[in-house]
Design a protein around this motif. Structure first.
Motif, short mmCIF file in Angstrom:
data_model
loop_
_atom_site.label_atom_id
_atom_site.label_comp_id
_atom_site.label_asym_id
_atom_site.label_seq_id
_atom_site.Cartn_x
_atom_site.Cartn_y
_atom_site.Cartn_z
N ASN A 1 -19.98 9.96 -6.47
CA ASN A 1 -18.83 10.83 -6.21
C ASN A 1 -18.15 10.36 -4.93
O ASN A 1 -18.72 9.61 -4.14
N LEU A 2 -16.92 10.81 -4.76
CA LEU A 2 -16.16 10.53 -3.55
C LEU A 2 -15.22 11.70 -3.36
O LEU A 2 -14.30 11.89 -4.15
N ASN A 3 -15.49 12.51 -2.37
CA ASN A 3 -14.66 13.68 -2.09
C ASN A 3 -13.77 13.37 -0.90
O ASN A 3 -14.26 13.16 0.21
N VAL A 4 -12.46 13.33 -1.14
CA VAL A 4 -11.51 12.88 -0.14
C VAL A 4 -10.56 14.00 0.27
O VAL A 4 -10.08 14.76 -0.59
N ASP A 5 -10.29 14.09 1.56
CA ASP A 5 -9.26 14.98 2.09
C ASP A 5 -8.20 14.11 2.75
O ASP A 5 -8.51 13.31 3.64
N PHE A 6 -6.95 14.25 2.30
CA PHE A 6 -5.81 13.54 2.88
C PHE A 6 -5.17 14.48 3.89
O PHE A 6 -4.67 15.54 3.52
N LEU A 7 -5.17 14.10 5.16
CA LEU A 7 -4.74 15.02 6.21
C LEU A 7 -3.41 14.66 6.86
O LEU A 7 -2.65 15.54 7.22
N ARG A 8 -3.15 13.36 7.05
CA ARG A 8 -1.90 12.91 7.67
C ARG A 8 -1.48 11.60 7.03
O ARG A 8 -2.32 10.79 6.66
N PRO A 9 -0.17 11.36 6.96
CA PRO A 9 0.30 10.08 6.40
C PRO A 9 0.19 8.94 7.40
O PRO A 9 0.03 9.16 8.60
N SER A 10 0.30 7.73 6.90
CA SER A 10 0.38 6.52 7.71
C SER A 10 1.54 5.70 7.20
O SER A 10 1.85 5.71 6.01
N GLN A 11 2.17 4.95 8.10
CA GLN A 11 3.33 4.14 7.78
C GLN A 11 2.97 2.66 7.76
O GLN A 11 2.00 2.24 8.39
N VAL A 12 3.78 1.88 7.06
CA VAL A 12 3.60 0.44 7.01
C VAL A 12 3.59 -0.12 8.43
O VAL A 12 4.41 0.27 9.27
N GLY A 13 2.64 -0.99 8.71
CA GLY A 13 2.50 -1.61 10.02
C GLY A 13 1.53 -0.89 10.94
O GLY A 13 1.08 -1.46 11.94
N GLU A 14 1.18 0.34 10.61
CA GLU A 14 0.27 1.12 11.45
C GLU A 14 -1.15 0.61 11.33
O GLU A 14 -1.61 0.22 10.27
N LYS A 15 -1.87 0.61 12.45
CA LYS A 15 -3.29 0.24 12.46
C LYS A 15 -4.13 1.49 12.24
O LYS A 15 -3.84 2.55 12.79
N LEU A 16 -5.16 1.34 11.43
CA LEU A 16 -6.08 2.43 11.12
C LEU A 16 -7.48 2.04 11.58
O LEU A 16 -7.89 0.89 11.39
N TRP B 1 0.82 -1.21 0.00
CA TRP B 1 0.00 0.00 0.00
C TRP B 1 0.85 1.26 0.00
O TRP B 1 0.33 2.37 -0.12
N ALA B 2 2.15 1.12 0.16
CA ALA B 2 3.03 2.28 0.33
C ALA B 2 3.48 2.87 -1.00
O ALA B 2 3.66 2.16 -1.98
N ASN B 3 3.69 4.18 -0.99
CA ASN B 3 4.31 4.84 -2.14
C ASN B 3 5.83 4.79 -1.94
O ASN B 3 6.30 4.25 -0.93
N PRO B 4 6.63 5.30 -2.88
CA PRO B 4 8.09 5.20 -2.74
C PRO B 4 8.67 5.84 -1.48
O PRO B 4 9.77 5.50 -1.06
N SER B 5 7.93 6.73 -0.83
CA SER B 5 8.44 7.36 0.40
C SER B 5 8.21 6.48 1.62
O SER B 5 8.68 6.79 2.71
N GLY B 6 7.46 5.40 1.45
CA GLY B 6 7.18 4.50 2.56
C GLY B 6 5.89 4.79 3.30
O GLY B 6 5.55 4.10 4.25
#
Length: 145
Positions: free
Chosen positions: A87-102, A50-55
């Motif tokens: 439609n789907l209106n999304v706001d990205f507010l904070r990043p998440s890292q691999v292993g993190e629970k959401l 699920w991660a982008n190149p930045s992790g």
């Protein structure tokens, strides 16, 4: 009696890969934590793919999770017809890292007969809001398989 809601209550605590009729939902593999009519809560663990190149998590995964959970939440209403997102209106507010629970929380805001309006939020383990979305779903001619 709301058979959809009763069926979902029976899978609380189970991973989606075990019970989801949706191949995409099974791949996301969330775990249902709580469900009531018009409200649903799930837990997901951020995976490496699920991660982008930045992790950090790719924004499309946040959007995909919320879209899937919004669809599941619309199902809790026990309607005969399938409702599809227009439609789907999304706001990205904070990043998440691999292993993190959401923790994902979703609720029906307006349960119209032909159009539903839902809102969804993703929180980190620390309780901070990571992303949020709003969506309108329209009644289709299709039922559930």
């Amino acid at each position: 009696m709301n058979k959809a809601l009763e069926g979902l209550k029976m899978v609380i605590g189970k991973e989606a890969k075990e019970v989801s009729p949706s191949p995409y939902g099974a791949w996301l593999n969330g775990k249902l934590l709580a469900v009531e009519e018009g409200h649903l809560e799930m837990e997901f663990t951020v995976r490496k793919e699920w991660a982008n190149p930045s992790g950090m998590i790719h924004g499309g995964i946040y959007a995909g999770i919320m879209d899937d959970v919004i669809g599941m939440t619309s199902y809790t209403l026990g309607r005969e017809h399938f409702y599809a997102a227009v439609n789907l209106n999304v706001d990205f507010l904070r990043p998440s890292q691999v292993g993190e629970k959401l923790i994902v929380k979703c609720q029906v805001i307006r349960p119209g007969k032909s159009v539903l309006h839902l809102e969804c939020q993703i929180f980190g383990e620390d309780g901070k809001l990571k992303a949020k979305a709003a969506s309108n779903l329209a009644k289709t001619a299709f039922g559930f398989a």
